[in-house]
Scaffold this motif. Structure first.
Motif, short mmCIF file in Angstrom:
data_model
loop_
_atom_site.label_atom_id
_atom_site.label_comp_id
_atom_site.label_asym_id
_atom_site.label_seq_id
_atom_site.Cartn_x
_atom_site.Cartn_y
_atom_site.Cartn_z
N GLU A 104 2.65 3.55 -1.90
CA GLU A 104 1.79 3.37 -3.07
C GLU A 104 1.20 1.97 -3.04
OE1 GLU A 104 4.31 4.11 -6.46
OE2 GLU A 104 4.24 6.27 -6.15
N PHE A 105 -0.08 1.90 -3.38
CA PHE A 105 -0.80 0.63 -3.44
C PHE A 105 -1.23 0.41 -4.88
CE2 PHE A 105 -1.31 2.47 0.73
CZ PHE A 105 -1.09 1.41 1.59
N SER A 106 -1.08 -0.84 -5.34
CA SER A 106 -1.44 -1.15 -6.73
C SER A 106 -1.83 -2.62 -6.84
CB SER A 106 -0.26 -0.85 -7.66
OG SER A 106 0.87 -1.64 -7.31
N GLY A 107 -2.24 -3.02 -8.04
CA GLY A 107 -2.58 -4.41 -8.33
C GLY A 107 -4.03 -4.57 -8.70
N PRO A 108 -4.35 -5.71 -9.33
CA PRO A 108 -5.72 -5.96 -9.77
C PRO A 108 -6.76 -5.98 -8.64
CG PRO A 108 -4.22 -7.59 -10.71
CD PRO A 108 -3.43 -6.76 -9.75
N LEU A 109 -6.34 -6.32 -7.42
CA LEU A 109 -7.28 -6.36 -6.30
C LEU A 109 -7.31 -5.05 -5.50
CD1 LEU A 109 -6.83 -9.99 -4.93
CD2 LEU A 109 -8.62 -9.09 -6.44
N LEU A 110 -6.72 -3.99 -6.05
CA LEU A 110 -6.68 -2.72 -5.34
C LEU A 110 -8.08 -2.24 -4.98
CD1 LEU A 110 -5.21 -0.24 -4.22
CD2 LEU A 110 -5.25 0.73 -6.52
N GLY A 111 -9.01 -2.31 -5.90
CA GLY A 111 -10.38 -1.84 -5.64
C GLY A 111 -11.00 -2.49 -4.42
N PRO A 112 -11.14 -3.83 -4.41
CA PRO A 112 -11.75 -4.47 -3.25
C PRO A 112 -10.91 -4.36 -1.97
CG PRO A 112 -11.48 -6.05 -5.06
CD PRO A 112 -10.92 -4.75 -5.50
N MET A 113 -9.58 -4.33 -2.11
CA MET A 113 -8.71 -4.28 -0.93
C MET A 113 -8.63 -2.88 -0.33
SD MET A 113 -7.46 -7.33 -0.32
CE MET A 113 -5.99 -7.08 0.62
N TRP A 114 -8.89 -1.85 -1.13
CA TRP A 114 -8.71 -0.47 -0.68
C TRP A 114 -9.56 -0.18 0.56
CZ3 TRP A 114 -5.02 2.75 -0.88
CH2 TRP A 114 -5.20 4.09 -0.53
N SER A 115 -10.73 -0.77 0.64
CA SER A 115 -11.60 -0.52 1.79
C SER A 115 -11.01 -1.05 3.10
CB SER A 115 -12.99 -1.13 1.56
OG SER A 115 -12.88 -2.53 1.46
N THR A 116 -10.02 -1.94 3.03
CA THR A 116 -9.38 -2.47 4.24
C THR A 116 -8.16 -1.65 4.66
OG1 THR A 116 -7.87 -3.99 3.08
CG2 THR A 116 -10.10 -4.81 3.61
N VAL A 117 -7.75 -0.71 3.79
CA VAL A 117 -6.58 0.13 4.09
C VAL A 117 -7.04 1.35 4.88
CG1 VAL A 117 -4.71 1.52 3.10
CG2 VAL A 117 -5.38 -0.63 2.00
N PRO A 118 -6.52 1.53 6.10
CA PRO A 118 -6.92 2.71 6.88
C PRO A 118 -6.35 3.98 6.26
CG PRO A 118 -5.18 1.54 8.01
CD PRO A 118 -5.54 0.71 6.81
N ASP A 119 -6.92 5.12 6.62
CA ASP A 119 -6.39 6.40 6.17
C ASP A 119 -5.04 6.63 6.86
OD1 ASP A 119 -5.78 8.96 5.43
OD2 ASP A 119 -7.67 9.84 6.11
N LEU A 120 -3.97 6.61 6.10
CA LEU A 120 -2.62 6.70 6.66
C LEU A 120 -2.03 8.10 6.60
CD1 LEU A 120 -1.18 3.40 5.15
CD2 LEU A 120 -2.06 3.78 7.46
N GLU A 121 -2.77 9.06 6.10
CA GLU A 121 -2.25 10.42 5.95
C GLU A 121 -1.73 10.96 7.28
OE1 GLU A 121 -1.09 12.69 3.03
OE2 GLU A 121 -2.65 11.24 2.56
#
Length: 174
Positions: A104-121
């Motif tokens: 799970e990913f969370s926090g105030p910077l989740l929006g801008p940081m989400w684009s750096t998270v690869p698809d981990l499925e």
């Protein structure tokens, strides 16, 4: 909050599955998706992890455990600006073991940081599949170990079974 998750029902003892997911010395031996892990997977310990999907990035994480049941790897930015929590849950289910891995990913910077998270499925599905394969293989091996207190290996050259690997090199060929 955003997340990735995978789970598998494994035909092995819960203790076998737990041993696999907490043995950081062997994570790079089987196809875990982890290319390097430094530290110890014990409660409160820091670890450093590199994954195939993370490229050259090293993730600094903190381990928490309820031994034999749940382990978490927590990391992110200071003050909770961006946080990731990967939870490994091992549950007995009708003589088998259910392994669930969720990040799970969370926090105030989740929006801008989400684009750096690869698809981990796919990575998570591959991980639980690899644990399943390893645990079921080890489980079959454990079932073959004799329960008697006798010697598990034959004496050298008595012809009663396979020799240990270190003894094999001492056999001369005719």
């Amino acid at each position: 909050m955003k997340s990735f998750e995978a789970e598998a029902l494994i035909n092995a003892r819960t203790s076998t599955v737990w041993e696999i997911i907490t043995d950081c010395g062997n994570y790079t031996v089987w196809d875990s998706g982890i290319t390097r892990i430094d530290g110890h997977l014990r409660n409160g310990a820091p670890i450093r992890v590199r994954t195939r999907t993370g490229g050259n990035r090293t993730f600094r994480l903190r381990v928490q455990q309820i031994p034999g049941e749940v382990m978490t790897w927590t990391g992110g930015l200071p003050w909770g600006l961006f946080k990731s929590v990967c939870t490994f849950t091992v549950t007995p289910r009708g003589g088998m073991t259910n392994l669930r891995v969720r990040e799970e990913f969370s926090g105030p910077l989740l929006g801008p940081m989400w684009s750096t998270v690869p698809d981990l499925e796919r990575s998570f599905a591959d991980y639980v599949s690899a644990v399943k394969q390893r645990a079921e293989l080890l489980g079959r091996h454990e079932a073959r170990i004799p329960a008697s207190p006798g010697r598990p290996w034959p004496r050298r050259g008595d012809g009663s079974g396979p020799l240990r690997a270190r003894e094999t090199s001492q056999i001369s060929q005719p």
